[in-house]
Design an enzyme around this catalytic site. Structure first.
Site, PDB file in Angstrom:
ATOM      1  N   CYS A   1      -2.241   9.587   2.533  1.00  0.00           N
ATOM      2  CA  CYS A   1      -1.723   8.979   1.299  1.00  0.00           C
ATOM      3  C   CYS A   1      -2.582   9.322   0.095  1.00  0.00           C
ATOM      4  O   CYS A   1      -2.072   9.430  -1.015  1.00  0.00           O
ATOM      5  CB  CYS A   1      -1.623   7.469   1.464  1.00  0.00           C
ATOM      6  SG  CYS A   1      -3.171   6.698   1.928  1.00  0.00           S
TER       7      CYS A   1
ATOM      8  N   GLU B   1       0.883  -1.173   0.000  1.00  0.00           N
ATOM      9  CA  GLU B   1       0.000   0.000   0.000  1.00  0.00           C
ATOM     10  C   GLU B   1       0.912   1.212   0.000  1.00  0.00           C
ATOM     11  O   GLU B   1       1.420   1.613   1.046  1.00  0.00           O
ATOM     12  CB  GLU B   1      -0.907  -0.016   1.250  1.00  0.00           C
ATOM     13  CG  GLU B   1      -1.776  -1.264   1.380  1.00  0.00           C
ATOM     14  CD  GLU B   1      -2.880  -1.339   0.330  1.00  0.00           C
ATOM     15  OE1 GLU B   1      -3.232  -0.298  -0.248  1.00  0.00           O
ATOM     16  OE2 GLU B   1      -3.370  -2.455   0.069  1.00  0.00           O
TER      17      GLU B   1
HETATM   18  P1  NAD Z   1       8.158   4.683   5.115  1.00  0.00           P
HETATM   19  O1  NAD Z   1       8.187   3.867   3.883  1.00  0.00           O
HETATM   20  O2  NAD Z   1       9.298   5.581   5.389  1.00  0.00           O
HETATM   21  O3  NAD Z   1       7.971   3.763   6.414  1.00  0.00           O
HETATM   22  C1  NAD Z   1       6.918   2.843   6.575  1.00  0.00           C
HETATM   23  C2  NAD Z   1       7.337   1.710   7.487  1.00  0.00           C
HETATM   24  O4  NAD Z   1       8.411   1.026   6.854  1.00  0.00           O
HETATM   25  C3  NAD Z   1       7.834   2.121   8.863  1.00  0.00           C
HETATM   26  O5  NAD Z   1       7.262   1.263   9.838  1.00  0.00           O
HETATM   27  C4  NAD Z   1       9.337   1.886   8.780  1.00  0.00           C
HETATM   28  O6  NAD Z   1       9.907   1.497  10.015  1.00  0.00           O
HETATM   29  C5  NAD Z   1       9.419   0.733   7.806  1.00  0.00           C
HETATM   30  N1  NAD Z   1      10.707   0.604   7.119  1.00  0.00           N
HETATM   31  C6  NAD Z   1      11.667   1.536   6.959  1.00  0.00           C
HETATM   32  N2  NAD Z   1      12.723   1.024   6.294  1.00  0.00           N
HETATM   33  C7  NAD Z   1      12.420  -0.273   6.034  1.00  0.00           C
HETATM   34  C8  NAD Z   1      13.092  -1.336   5.371  1.00  0.00           C
HETATM   35  N3  NAD Z   1      14.297  -1.169   4.836  1.00  0.00           N
HETATM   36  N4  NAD Z   1      12.475  -2.534   5.290  1.00  0.00           N
HETATM   37  C9  NAD Z   1      11.238  -2.725   5.800  1.00  0.00           C
HETATM   38  N5  NAD Z   1      10.552  -1.750   6.427  1.00  0.00           N
HETATM   39  C10 NAD Z   1      11.126  -0.532   6.543  1.00  0.00           C
HETATM   40  O7  NAD Z   1       6.789   5.513   5.000  1.00  0.00           O
HETATM   41  P2  NAD Z   1       6.237   6.617   5.982  1.00  0.00           P
HETATM   42  O8  NAD Z   1       7.052   7.868   5.830  1.00  0.00           O
HETATM   43  O9  NAD Z   1       6.014   6.070   7.330  1.00  0.00           O
HETATM   44  O10 NAD Z   1       4.769   6.860   5.342  1.00  0.00           O
HETATM   45  C11 NAD Z   1       4.553   7.771   4.308  1.00  0.00           C
HETATM   46  C12 NAD Z   1       4.314   7.067   2.991  1.00  0.00           C
HETATM   47  O11 NAD Z   1       3.348   6.056   3.144  1.00  0.00           O
HETATM   48  C13 NAD Z   1       3.772   8.000   1.925  1.00  0.00           C
HETATM   49  O12 NAD Z   1       4.406   7.720   0.702  1.00  0.00           O
HETATM   50  C14 NAD Z   1       2.307   7.642   1.847  1.00  0.00           C
HETATM   51  O13 NAD Z   1       1.688   7.922   0.622  1.00  0.00           O
HETATM   52  C15 NAD Z   1       2.356   6.180   2.122  1.00  0.00           C
HETATM   53  N6  NAD Z   1       1.083   5.705   2.636  1.00  0.00           N
HETATM   54  C16 NAD Z   1       0.340   4.852   1.889  1.00  0.00           C
HETATM   55  C17 NAD Z   1      -0.897   4.431   2.349  1.00  0.00           C
HETATM   56  C18 NAD Z   1      -1.758   3.483   1.557  1.00  0.00           C
HETATM   57  O14 NAD Z   1      -2.688   2.921   2.123  1.00  0.00           O
HETATM   58  N7  NAD Z   1      -1.485   3.270   0.284  1.00  0.00           N
HETATM   59  C19 NAD Z   1      -1.356   4.862   3.587  1.00  0.00           C
HETATM   60  C20 NAD Z   1      -0.565   5.732   4.324  1.00  0.00           C
HETATM   61  C21 NAD Z   1       0.658   6.146   3.850  1.00  0.00           C
END
Ligand code: NAD
Length: 478
Positions: free
Chosen positions: A257, A223
């Site tokens: 998002c 997502e």
């Molecule tokens: P992010 O990708 O920085 O982090 C998300 C999660 O991934 C965190 O829990 C983090 O600890 C983990 N993570 C970080 N590095 C990782 C790795 N190497 N391997 C596995 N996991 C890892 O995203 P964010 O800044 O928390 O959220 C913002 C983004 O999320 C935006 O792009 C937004 O559009 C998207 N988003 C999408 C939805 C949806 O339903 N499609 C909903 C909310 C947010």
């Protein structure tokens, strides 16, 4: 698991592996949870939400600096309660085996599909709706009869810690458990051989997660994010559209998002639309700094990124309309930008903040080409009173989901899947679609009183050849 302690890394990784093995062993040794057990788990989750709702709301607000309490209650706790209720109410129908057709060539036989739990599901959540995006997937995961491990975001540490405690009080660690930590823990977490991994977060990290999961052949639901466009058509009232777009954009200060990322407006209406948005936000948020309804930017890094993107556009000659912000509480006021440069951050990257570029277009084809020239978005919004025009837009540009003549609300529907397409995500969930997502659709064929195929041969004789010829003839007909 508390990562804010000096617990050595290897101990932490061993603990993650221990909990995983515990859950995995049980999924391989016992029967699938019954309807009653799944309903009981959903009830426990609902009680947990109600018991802790005030604490969850406070923790999220403290993590953000300020997060509107009403938005947390409505968009996180309210949506979760509704999703859990929907699953509980419909689960008996969702769990029923589905009869399937058996061709005459295979008679006598019966066929059906059973939806069975996959096993242990990993859930990785982001910070922007930290409760909804941790527990939303969990509802569907529980409904489908699985066990789950959740890794919330390190950017909302108070909420993540509270969630770990609340889950530990509510569920046995063999049912659901929370693992907290930063990207290193997240990386190790995504390397566990889950039966399915759902990741919500950025497209950049989504790519890494998919690669990591591939090593275990773990299927993923991604997502992700991206730039969700709005097309305002010439026939639609500018003020009404401005109100609707401002609502979707400035909720959670644009850190949603599916927030409208930019708006395509008929060229001669760009100024009128931009001013209508600013006029409306003046009413919604008469004040910024001390206004509890207006959410802060989650971190200084994100604040600086947004401030720099606005400054970059301004330096390139763009017109920036905004009330004064409040840097001391990390609040960027609702901002509208006319003439943002195409090669600047605002038009290149997902904005994920309260900044709305407005772009003029001459024809609807030009607007659709603008969208299609970029990655397929998570959401698309279109405003028109003409059904033909809305159909033309739906046919002309693909996105994960759509709200017509409004924003955001398709994501709140328990009756429809929510998800992206291509770079904005893989696979949808919510409600029945979420149940299917976290189930294995297992096909079963039960042979009747005779198996004709076995009777025909080998050795294959004339009857077998005649039947094959009849089947070939039948298949070759229209
Ligand atoms: P992010 O990708 O920085 O982090 C998300 C999660 O991934 C965190 O829990 C983090 O600890 C983990 N993570 C970080 N590095 C990782 C790795 N190497 N391997 C596995 N996991 C890892 O995203 P964010 O800044 O928390 O959220 C913002 C983004 O999320 C935006 O792009 C937004 O559009 C998207 N988003 C999408 C939805 C949806 O339903 N499609 C909903 C909310 C947010």
């Amino acid at each position: 698991m508390n990562t804010h302690t000096a617990e050595p890394q290897h101990t932490m990784l061993a603990e993650i592996a221990r909990r995983f093995e515990l859950q995995r062993t049980l999924t391989r040794s016992g029967p699938a949870p019954t309807l009653a057990q799944r309903k009981h788990a959903l009830d426990k989750l609902r009680r947990m939400l109600l018991t802790h709702q005030a604490a969850f709301t406070t923790a999220i607000s403290e993590d953000f600096g300020n997060r509107s309490a009403d938005e947390t209650r409505m968009l996180e706790i309210g949506l979760l309660m509704s999703a859990a209720r929907n699953a509980r109410k419909n689960l008996h129908r969702w769990m029923k085996a589905r009869r399937r057709h058996v061709d005459i060539a295979f008679q006598p036989a019966k066929a059906w599909v059973r939806h069975e739990p996959l096993g242990v599901i990993g859930i990785i959540a982001p910070w922007n709706y930290p409760l909804f995006l941790s527990l939303g997937p969990l509802i569907d995961v529980i409904a489908a009869g699985n066990r789950a491990m959740i890794k919330p975001s390190e950017l909302t540490p108070r909420l993540s810690e509270l969630l770990a405690q609340a889950i530990a009080e509510t569920f046995d660690e063999t049912e659901v458990t929370v693992i907290n930590g930063g990207p290193d823990v997240a990386q190790a977490f995504s390397g566990l051989p889950f039966d399915h991994l759902i990741f919500t977060g950025s497209t950049t990290v989504g790519r890494i997660v998919m690669q990591t999961a591939a090593a275990n052949l773990t299927p993923v639901t991604l997502e992700l994010g991206g730039k969700s466009p709005v097309i305002l058509c010439d026939d639609f009232d500018v003020t009404r559209a401005a109100e609707s777009i401002a609502f979707g954009k400035f909720l959670n200060a644009g850190q949603t998002c599916i927030a409208p990322d930019y708006v395509l407006v008929p060229e001669h209406k760009v100024e009128a639309f931009a001013h209508a948005v600013i006029a409306h936000v003046g009413k919604s948020y008469p004040e910024i700094a001390g206004n509890d309804d207006y959410t802060s930017i989650v971190s200084q890094r994100h604040y600086d990124r947004l401030a720099a993107a606005i400054a970059e556009a301004q330096a390139a000659g763009a017109t920036v309309l905004a009330m004064p912000g409040a840097p001391e509480v990390r609040k960027i006021a609702p901002t509208v930008v006319i003439g943002a440069p195409a090669d600047g951050v605002l038009m290149r990257e997902e904005i994920f903040g309260p900044v709305l570029p407005v772009i003029g277009y001459k024809t609807i084809e030009e607007a659709l080409a603008f969208i299609n020239g970029r990655d397929r978005p998570l959401a698309l919004y279109a405003f028109s009173k003409e059904r033909n025009m809305l159909d033309r837009i739906l046919d002309g540009a693909i996105s994960g989901g759509v709200t017509l003549n409004g924003t955001l609300l398709h994501a709140g529907q328990d009756g429809m899947a929510f998800g992206g397409v291509g770079p904005s995500g893989t696979g949808g969930y919510h409600g029945y679609d979420g149940f299917l997502r976290f189930s294995h659709a297992r096909s079963v064929l039960k042979i009747g009183f005779v198996n004709v195929f076995e009777k025909l041969g080998p050795p294959w004789g004339g009857l077998a050849r005649w039947i094959t010829a009849v089947l070939e003839w039948r298949s070759s007909r229209g």
